[in-house]
Motif scaffolding. Structure first.
Motif, PDB file in Angstrom:
ATOM      1  N   ARG A  12     -20.445   2.651   0.364  1.00 53.83           N
ATOM      2  CA  ARG A  12     -19.845   3.565  -0.600  1.00 53.83           C
ATOM      3  C   ARG A  12     -20.599   3.471  -1.914  1.00 53.83           C
ATOM      4  O   ARG A  12     -21.075   4.442  -2.450  1.00 53.83           O
ATOM      5  CB  ARG A  12     -18.367   3.219  -0.779  1.00 53.83           C
ATOM      6  N   MET A  48      -4.238  -1.155  11.924  1.00 54.44           N
ATOM      7  CA  MET A  48      -4.032  -0.305  10.749  1.00 54.44           C
ATOM      8  C   MET A  48      -4.236   1.166  11.084  1.00 54.44           C
ATOM      9  O   MET A  48      -3.643   2.035  10.467  1.00 54.44           O
ATOM     10  CB  MET A  48      -5.046  -0.660   9.659  1.00 54.44           C
ATOM     11  N   GLY A  70      -3.414  -0.517  -1.451  1.00 51.98           N
ATOM     12  CA  GLY A  70      -2.237   0.060  -0.819  1.00 51.98           C
ATOM     13  C   GLY A  70      -1.039   0.278  -1.706  1.00 51.98           C
ATOM     14  O   GLY A  70       0.034   0.628  -1.206  1.00 51.98           O
ATOM     15  N   THR A 111      -1.862   3.949  -4.666  1.00 57.16           N
ATOM     16  CA  THR A 111      -2.291   5.132  -3.917  1.00 57.16           C
ATOM     17  C   THR A 111      -1.089   5.887  -3.341  1.00 57.16           C
ATOM     18  O   THR A 111      -0.908   7.079  -3.601  1.00 57.16           O
ATOM     19  CB  THR A 111      -3.230   4.694  -2.781  1.00 57.16           C
ATOM     20  N   THR A 141       0.939   9.343  -5.075  1.00 55.15           N
ATOM     21  CA  THR A 141       1.071  10.568  -4.275  1.00 55.15           C
ATOM     22  C   THR A 141       2.547  10.955  -4.149  1.00 55.15           C
ATOM     23  O   THR A 141       2.909  12.130  -4.300  1.00 55.15           O
ATOM     24  CB  THR A 141       0.446  10.349  -2.873  1.00 55.15           C
ATOM     25  N   VAL A 190      -5.787  10.700  -5.174  1.00 57.51           N
ATOM     26  CA  VAL A 190      -5.742   9.471  -5.980  1.00 57.51           C
ATOM     27  C   VAL A 190      -7.151   8.967  -6.250  1.00 57.51           C
ATOM     28  O   VAL A 190      -7.444   8.377  -7.282  1.00 57.51           O
ATOM     29  CB  VAL A 190      -4.945   8.380  -5.229  1.00 57.51           C
ATOM     30  N   ARG A 224     -16.206   4.788   7.459  1.00 62.05           N
ATOM     31  CA  ARG A 224     -15.818   4.015   6.273  1.00 62.05           C
ATOM     32  C   ARG A 224     -14.601   4.631   5.562  1.00 62.05           C
ATOM     33  O   ARG A 224     -14.221   4.216   4.456  1.00 62.05           O
ATOM     34  CB  ARG A 224     -16.991   3.883   5.308  1.00 62.05           C
ATOM     35  N   VAL A 281      -8.985   2.639   5.386  1.00 57.50           N
ATOM     36  CA  VAL A 281      -8.431   1.868   6.500  1.00 57.50           C
ATOM     37  C   VAL A 281      -6.894   1.941   6.501  1.00 57.50           C
ATOM     38  O   VAL A 281      -6.254   1.749   7.532  1.00 57.50           O
ATOM     39  CB  VAL A 281      -8.936   0.399   6.434  1.00 57.50           C
ATOM     40  N   MET A 336       4.792   7.229   3.210  1.00 52.67           N
ATOM     41  CA  MET A 336       5.149   8.412   2.410  1.00 52.67           C
ATOM     42  C   MET A 336       6.100   9.326   3.181  1.00 52.67           C
ATOM     43  O   MET A 336       7.059   9.854   2.618  1.00 52.67           O
ATOM     44  CB  MET A 336       3.879   9.153   1.991  1.00 52.67           C
TER      45      MET A 336
HETATM   46  C1  HEM Z   1      -2.316   7.982  -0.461  1.00 55.21           C
HETATM   47  C2  HEM Z   1      -2.826   6.834  -0.058  1.00 55.21           C
HETATM   48  C3  HEM Z   1      -4.314   6.481  -0.028  1.00 55.21           C
HETATM   49  C4  HEM Z   1      -5.404   7.218  -0.380  1.00 55.21           C
HETATM   50  C5  HEM Z   1      -5.443   8.652  -0.927  1.00 55.21           C
HETATM   51  C6  HEM Z   1      -6.570   6.400  -0.138  1.00 55.21           C
HETATM   52  C7  HEM Z   1      -7.885   6.806  -0.348  1.00 55.21           C
HETATM   53  C8  HEM Z   1      -9.003   6.052  -0.006  1.00 55.21           C
HETATM   54  C9  HEM Z   1     -10.362   6.525  -0.088  1.00 55.21           C
HETATM   55  C10 HEM Z   1     -10.799   7.901  -0.557  1.00 55.21           C
HETATM   56  C11 HEM Z   1     -11.167   5.519   0.316  1.00 55.21           C
HETATM   57  C12 HEM Z   1     -12.693   5.580   0.409  1.00 55.21           C
HETATM   58  C13 HEM Z   1     -13.019   6.084   1.806  1.00 55.21           C
HETATM   59  C14 HEM Z   1     -14.459   6.482   2.012  1.00 55.21           C
HETATM   60  O1  HEM Z   1     -15.344   5.873   1.410  1.00 55.21           O
HETATM   61  O2  HEM Z   1     -14.730   7.451   2.758  1.00 55.21           O
HETATM   62  C15 HEM Z   1     -10.331   4.387   0.661  1.00 55.21           C
HETATM   63  C16 HEM Z   1     -10.797   3.175   1.110  1.00 55.21           C
HETATM   64  C17 HEM Z   1      -9.988   2.087   1.342  1.00 55.21           C
HETATM   65  N1  HEM Z   1      -8.604   2.076   1.343  1.00 55.21           N
HETATM   66 FE1  HEM Z   1      -7.379   3.626   0.945  1.00 55.21          FE
HETATM   67  N2  HEM Z   1      -6.155   5.181   0.324  1.00 55.21           N
HETATM   68  C18 HEM Z   1      -4.780   5.185   0.422  1.00 55.21           C
HETATM   69  C19 HEM Z   1      -3.980   4.162   0.886  1.00 55.21           C
HETATM   70  C20 HEM Z   1      -4.421   2.922   1.279  1.00 55.21           C
HETATM   71  C21 HEM Z   1      -3.587   1.855   1.784  1.00 55.21           C
HETATM   72  C22 HEM Z   1      -2.061   1.963   2.020  1.00 55.21           C
HETATM   73  C23 HEM Z   1      -4.398   0.781   2.014  1.00 55.21           C
HETATM   74  C24 HEM Z   1      -4.043  -0.581   2.544  1.00 55.21           C
HETATM   75  C25 HEM Z   1      -3.057  -0.816   3.372  1.00 55.21           C
HETATM   76  C26 HEM Z   1      -5.761   1.177   1.661  1.00 55.21           C
HETATM   77  C27 HEM Z   1      -6.872   0.366   1.736  1.00 55.21           C
HETATM   78  C28 HEM Z   1      -8.180   0.806   1.610  1.00 55.21           C
HETATM   79  C29 HEM Z   1      -9.341  -0.062   1.795  1.00 55.21           C
HETATM   80  C30 HEM Z   1      -9.325  -1.559   2.094  1.00 55.21           C
HETATM   81  C31 HEM Z   1     -10.484   0.753   1.648  1.00 55.21           C
HETATM   82  C32 HEM Z   1     -11.953   0.331   1.786  1.00 55.21           C
HETATM   83  C33 HEM Z   1     -12.414   0.601   3.218  1.00 55.21           C
HETATM   84  C34 HEM Z   1     -13.870   0.227   3.492  1.00 55.21           C
HETATM   85  O3  HEM Z   1     -14.664   0.224   2.557  1.00 55.21           O
HETATM   86  O4  HEM Z   1     -14.199  -0.023   4.666  1.00 55.21           O
HETATM   87  N3  HEM Z   1      -5.733   2.484   1.228  1.00 55.21           N
HETATM   88  N4  HEM Z   1      -9.006   4.749   0.464  1.00 55.21           N
END
Ligand code: HEM
Length: 507
Positions: free
Chosen positions: A120, A158, A326, A329, A333, A389, A475, A478, A487
């Motif tokens: 990223r 997940m 988590g 985000t 929303t 977000v 990527r 997760v 939600m």
């Molecule tokens: C409305 C809720 C959420 C939105 C809009 C959101 C959005 C995103 C986005 C845009 C990314 C980057 C993805 C990419 O590079 O293509 C991301 C990565 C990530 N999100 Fe979320 N997220 C949300 C909820 C969550 C929740 C609930 C968790 C944990 C339980 C979480 C954990 C992560 C993690 C650990 C990454 C990094 C993944 C990686 O680099 O492999 N997110 N999220």
């Protein structure tokens, strides 16, 4: 919801926007043959290079950020610059040299060439912190096969819908707490209706929800006395993201007399400490159960601890990052969804009716019930389209030459900024883009009351890359499935009716 609360949210969303300007996701395929084909298709016969791209100078960007109010509104700068330069432009600011892409088609071109292990964004200061404290790198910092190995372990429970369903009962308990808390705050308010700061209650809901899954423990965040560590974590999240941007932009020597690095380290220390404390607490419980011969039936942490493909150090960092990702985000929303519902009686009634039809007599919705609630899902989608977000995503492409609309990126590592906020707000993809219209996500014929007569494109007509709030590809987020489940369960029950008296969404 009071306007003040909504305003507070917008500040928070801006801060998040800043935080995400960096990350990118990996491509599903990357190939020089794709590039070669694109190259020969140039009718002028001349291939452009990155140096031919339009874009602002450093001084201009600084002026916009300082004097045009974009410092906290990076997402709006996407639209502003797209209008000036078109859908692809280059911007250089501090250590960043970005190629910005702001159309669904261009985003798809980058993603299709992102490589096997997408990156990223490079986060050298996060890496430095991990090394300083002897921690494992974790998802955000790790790259290549190591990132993929950790990610594959985390994905199992997940992202698989069947696995995620197992968390529904515990999330329902958290929603019970949320509803009780809302009722308590209403009863206490002078008009017995208004919840003074619903956004912060939802933040606590987000924290409690994701912790209940990750740590298999209820923390009691929605009680009157919020646990000290929860408050510490919430403060640290804000500080870490704020300081992260400042540290990234500042030369190292500024650390000698400015406090940003120290505060960045302190914030991370708090995040790690709280997460590690919760992991250890659960580990002690599990050990006691083993000692007493009791059976162990855990959720996420038990699964991680029993997996030999991930080390304990990696579990600590991963859990901290999952918690970090988590909370705000899902809560942001939900806040925006409630804000719009509170201003749109018709949408509120449609949602309420749908939930009532599928789950009469206050039946608690199961995940099968949720699958029969297209309007509920449309409301969440529309909130995420309007207020993603993470408004900008990124991909750092290092492995290959890459061609995006006849611009040949080669010879150096290119950071692509995927301006998906601008795309999901574009009238070409979404007519009347600034309006909250959940119906635009319904397939024809699904409109429940038939009263919605406007001809809007149905979901199939949107470019698949015009709406990517969770990112795309291997990527991508997760936590997507967990977030959606939280939600859906929360919003369906908040909009349910009770004793024939509708629960007002004017929170
Ligand atoms: C409305 C809720 C959420 C939105 C809009 C959101 C959005 C995103 C986005 C845009 C990314 C980057 C993805 C990419 O590079 O293509 C991301 C990565 C990530 N999100 Fe979320 N997220 C949300 C909820 C969550 C929740 C609930 C968790 C944990 C339980 C979480 C954990 C992560 C993690 C650990 C990454 C990094 C993944 C990686 O680099 O492999 N997110 N999220």
């Amino acid at each position: 919801m009071r306007p003040a609360a909504a305003a507070a949210r917008s500040v928070r969303l801006s801060a998040l926007g800043v935080r995400v300007l960096a990350p990118v996701r990996p491509g599903l395929c990357c190939s020089r043959s794709v590039s070669a084909q694109a190259a020969t298709s140039d009718t002028t016969g001349k291939m452009k290079t990155i140096d031919d791209l339009p874009g602002p100078s450093f001084a201009k960007s600084l002026y916009w950020i300082l004097f045009k109010g974009f410092a906290q509104k990076g997402h709006l700068m996407q639209d502003f610059q797209k209008n000036l330069y078109g859908p692809i432009w280059r911007s250089r600011f501090g250590p960043y040299d970005l190629v910005n892409v702001a159309s669904a088609e261009l985003i798809s071109q980058v993603i299709k060439q992102e490589g096997q292990y997408p990156v990223r964004v490079l986060l050298p200061h996060w890496k430095e912190y991990r090394e300083l404290r002897g921690q494992a790198y974790g998802l955000h910092v790790e790259t290549g096969p190591n990132w993929y190995r950790i990610r594959s372990v985390l994905n199992q429970k997940m992202l698989k819908p069947r696995e995620v369903r197992a968390y529904a009962p515990v999330i329902h308990q958290v929603v019970d707490d949320l509803l009780q808390r809302i009722q308590f705050l209403r009863d206490r308010s002078p008009d017995r209706t208004t919840v003074p700061d619903i956004a912060s209650e939802l933040y606590k809901f987000g924290f409690e929800g994701v912790s209940a899954i990750l740590f298999e423990t209820r923390l009691g965040c929605l009680q009157e006395d919020v646990p000290k560590d929860t408050l510490r974590f919430i403060r640290a999240v804000n500080n870490m993201f704020l300081m992260s941007d400042i540290v990234a932009m500042s030369p190292r020597w500024t650390r000698l007399f400015l406090p940003h690095w120290k505060r960045f380290v302190e914030a991370w220390d708090d995040l790690s400490d709280v997460a590690q404390g919760l992991v250890e607490r659960r580990m002690r419980e599990l050990e006691q159960r083993v000692d007493s011969g009791s059976s162990i039936d855990g959720l996420y942490l038990t699964y991680l601890l029993s997996n030999d493909k991930i080390t304990k150090a990696e579990i600590y960092t991963s859990i901290t990052e999952l918690l970090l990702g988590g909370v705000d985000t899902t809560s942001n929303t939900l806040t925006w969804a409630l804000y719009h519902l509170s201003r749109d009686q018709r949408a509120q009634d449609l949602l309420s009716k749908e939930v009532q039809d599928v789950c009469p007599n206050l039946k608690q919705p199961s995940m099968d019930d949720i699958s029969q609630m297209p309007y509920l899902k449309a409301v969440i989608k529309e909130a995420l389209r309007l207020y993603p977000v993470v408004p900008g995503n990124a991909r750092y492409v290092t492995e290959n030459d890459l061609i995006v609309v006849k611009v040949h990126m080669t010879g150096f590592h290119t950071l692509f900024h995927l301006c998906h906020y601008a795309v999901s707000h574009s009238a070409e993809e979404f007519p009347e883009p600034e309006r909250f219209i959940p119906e635009r996500w319904l397939r024809p014929g699904l409109n429940t009351d038939g009263a919605y007569s406007r001809s809007l494109p149905s979901v199939q007509e949107h470019h698949p890359y015009s709406y990517i709030p969770f990112g795309v590809g291997v990527r991508a987020c997760v936590g997507k499935r967990v977030a959606e489940m939280e939600m859906y369960l929360a919003l369906s029950r908040v909009s349910h009716t009770k004793n024939e008296a509708k629960i007002s969404l004017y929170l």
